[in-house]
Design a protein around this motif. Structure first.
Motif, short mmCIF file in Angstrom:
data_model
loop_
_atom_site.label_atom_id
_atom_site.label_comp_id
_atom_site.label_asym_id
_atom_site.label_seq_id
_atom_site.Cartn_x
_atom_site.Cartn_y
_atom_site.Cartn_z
N THR A 24 -37.20 -46.27 8.05
CA THR A 24 -36.34 -45.11 7.89
C THR A 24 -35.42 -44.98 9.08
N VAL A 27 -33.48 -39.11 11.41
CA VAL A 27 -32.94 -38.00 10.63
C VAL A 27 -32.76 -36.82 11.54
N ALA A 40 -39.10 -35.31 14.11
CA ALA A 40 -38.12 -36.40 14.02
C ALA A 40 -38.10 -37.22 15.31
N HIS A 43 -41.10 -39.53 15.35
CA HIS A 43 -40.86 -40.70 14.49
C HIS A 43 -40.05 -41.76 15.23
N TRP A 88 -43.73 -37.94 7.64
CA TRP A 88 -43.28 -39.27 7.22
C TRP A 88 -43.41 -39.42 5.70
N GLU A 90 -43.26 -36.99 3.51
CA GLU A 90 -42.23 -36.17 2.88
C GLU A 90 -40.87 -36.85 2.92
N ARG A 91 -40.59 -37.56 4.01
CA ARG A 91 -39.32 -38.26 4.11
C ARG A 91 -39.22 -39.41 3.12
#
Length: 229
Positions: A24, A27, A40, A43, A88, A90-91
């Motif tokens: 990913t 964000v 975020a 991550h 993570w 949910e993303r």
């Protein structure tokens, strides 16, 4: 009408839809949401340097929030790690709802399209496409059971989301009797996680792309090279 080769996905479009289990882009959290900014930042930072090497101070700096704001939302780095594993997952949801391949009629084309979609994400700096939960669980699986369980839940959520298309394809095409939808979904996840590790050893996504290309070949052979002609 679809083809045996699922349509290619532009890399820019792929980066707009982040997957669980890996790959990913960063964000940007909503302005004013310190908790979301911290997740975020976790991550991004953990994917770049690992969980153990990441400090609360570094996460706060990356998020642009104070340490006081951190402890307002999280009692510890562990608490943030568990919340970030849940975040993570949910993303990942848009890749099973909005990605171009989800509208294909043939379920095998959707599965192959999903693999193409994951393949298109393997580009750029390693930390941009590798997996947050996969990275974290490799460090914490034997030392922190809460983090291990949170990572397990995130990876399992990916497999559960992929399994319905696999089962639908199995209902249409002949496959060996010992194949299960969840088992093949776990194999897809295993190949992706292994591809991320290989890419880290070379600091180059090329080896990961080759591995995922082999995965697509295997799936097509497993289903008798089927798909809508």
């Amino acid at each position: 009408m679809t083809t045996n080769h699922s349509p290619s996905i532009p890399a820019a479009a792929a980066r707009d839809v982040p997957p669980a289990g890996g790959g990913t882009p960063a964000v940007r959290a909503p302005r004013g949401s310190a908790r979301a900014k911290l997740i975020a930042a976790a991550h991004a930072t953990v994917r770049k340097q690992g969980y153990a090497a990441t400090t609360v101070d570094q996460i706060c700096a990356a998020a642009g929030v104070t340490k006081g704001a951190f402890f307002h939302h999280f009692a510890s780095k562990e608490e943030l790690a568990v919340a970030a594993a849940e975040g993570w997952t949910e993303r990942a949801r848009p890749m099973f709802e909005l990605a171009p391949h989800v509208s294909l009629e043939d379920p095998l084309d959707r599965l192959l399209g999903h693999i193409d979609f994951r393949l298109s994400m393997l580009d750029g700096p390693t930390e941009d496409y590798t997996c947050f939960v996969g990275t974290m669980v490799q460090e914490a699986y034997a030392t922190n059971d809460r983090i291990r369980a949170a990572c397990e839940a995130s990876i399992n959520a990916y497999c559960q989301a992929l399994a319905p298309d696999i089962q639908a394809a199995m209902d249409v095409y002949n496959v060996p009797e010992d194949i299960t939808a969840i088992g093949l979904a776990q194999h897809v996840q295993s190949v992706l996680q292994g591809a991320f590790v290989l890419a880290k050893t070379t600091n180059d996504p090329a080896i990961a792309r080759g591995t995922v290309t082999h995965l697509k070949r295997y799936v097509r052979m497993l289903f008798g090279a089927g798909g809508t002609p």
